[in-house]
Design an enzyme around this catalytic site. Structure first.
Site, PDB file in Angstrom:
ATOM      1  CB  SER A 172      -0.909   0.004   1.240  1.00  0.00           C
ATOM      2  OG  SER A 172      -1.494   1.275   1.443  1.00  0.00           O
ATOM      3  CE1 TYR A 185      -3.569  -2.103   5.306  1.00  0.00           C
ATOM      4  CE2 TYR A 185      -3.202   0.218   4.819  1.00  0.00           C
ATOM      5  CZ  TYR A 185      -3.414  -1.079   4.386  1.00  0.00           C
ATOM      6  OH  TYR A 185      -3.474  -1.348   3.048  1.00  0.00           O
TER       7      TYR A 185
END
Length: 304
Positions: A172, A185
């Site tokens: 990501s 995250y």
């Protein structure tokens, strides 16, 4: 007879469009031929991106090992992919009750080797730091960091012995740029990005390619970004944050993965211009970016 000048531009556009179409068709054909008979492992194959990848690589003639944590969904995907006149070799693996070491053993037992490993599993989490338990932190790290790193280590010996292989991490943009309320995250994505950057340099001498694909959020109906009421931050903060979380479709990402595998790209950034600018600001004008992100958090707190 010479063409009127007014016809030159439309004619050039038509010719360029035709050449672009032919180029895309040739590249699509080559993409399929390059993965034919390759043993490919796709983790979280029942996700949107995993399913799109399974379709693409199966059509290309790859020998797939599809991994996931839901046997029913894996079986449904298997039936869909093999519902044609020329079913290709396909293995499904439910590792919901297995440790990563067992998963590696099962994967290698299928064909004896792995040509391409696509690490697609991910756990998303959006919450203030003080609301996240240590146990949840560990769960996020287990899936986003220890999962991919363990699988990569597991397939490395056979790749090194064959002096061939390709490991792809679907990461990501938050592996490079952290956004508020995603501390666990972002931390896991930073960790796994660093691991694969180190791995790339260490295994290059063995002919093994390591690729990382950093994307923004994936557009999906169950997107975690839809949780709770939407705050009303200031205009600048709202614009930058909305661009940072502007997603990509699973099909677009799957096609990028296909191109990455075929062209052996080492690093791919799949993001819109604003997230790219934010990355530059993080290194060139960090104080400005920090102020913008802090303003967003402040406004969201005031609106609650």
């Amino acid at each position: 007879m010479a063409l009127p000048s007014v016809m030159v531009l439309p004619l050039l556009i038509v010719v360029a469009a035709g050449l672009y179409y032919i180029y895309n068709e040739v590249m699509q054909f080559m993409s399929k031929s390059l993965v034919r008979n390759k043993v490919m492992v796709i983790t979280d194959a029942v996700s949107g991106v995993g399913t799109e990848c399974a379709h693409l690589f199966h059509k290309g003639g790859a020998r797939l090992i599809l991994c996931g944590t839901s046997w029913d969904k894996l079986e449904s995907l298997y039936n869909y992919l093999t519902d044609d006149a020329d079913p290709r070799e396909l293995v499904i693996l439910d590792f919901s009750d297995m440790g990563m070491e067992d998963v590696v053993a099962e994967v290698l037992e299928c064909y004896g080797c792995v040509d391409v490993l696509i690490c697609n599993s991910s756990m998303k989490l959006k919450s203030p730091v003080q609301s996240v338990s240590l146990e949840l932190d560990r769960n996020v790290m287990d899936i986003n960091y220890f999962g991919p790193s363990t699988l990569a280590k597991g397939v490395l010996p056979t790749m090194i012995s064959r002096r061939s292989g390709h490991i792809v991490l679907i990461n990501s943009i938050q592996g490079r740029l952290a956004v508020p309320f995603r501390s666990s995250y972002a931390a896991s994505k930073h960790a796994v990005q660093a691991f694969f950057d180190c791995l790339r340099a260490e295994v290059e001498e063995y002919g093994i390619v390591v690729s990382t694909i950093s994307h923004t959020f994936i557009n999906a109906s169950d997107s975690p970004l839809a949780e709770g009421p939407a705050p009303k931050p200031n205009i600048l903060a709202a614009f930058i944050t909305s661009q940072l979380i502007h997603g990509v479709s699973p099909s677009v990402l799957a096609n990028e993965i296909m191109q990455t595998v075929n062209r052996k790209r080492k690093e791919v950034m799949l993001a819109h211009p604003i997230p790219r600018v934010a990355l530059y600001l993080r290194f060139l004008l960090p104080s400005f970016l920090f102020a913008v992100l802090a303003a967003e958090v402040k406004d969201s707190v005031l609106d609650e």
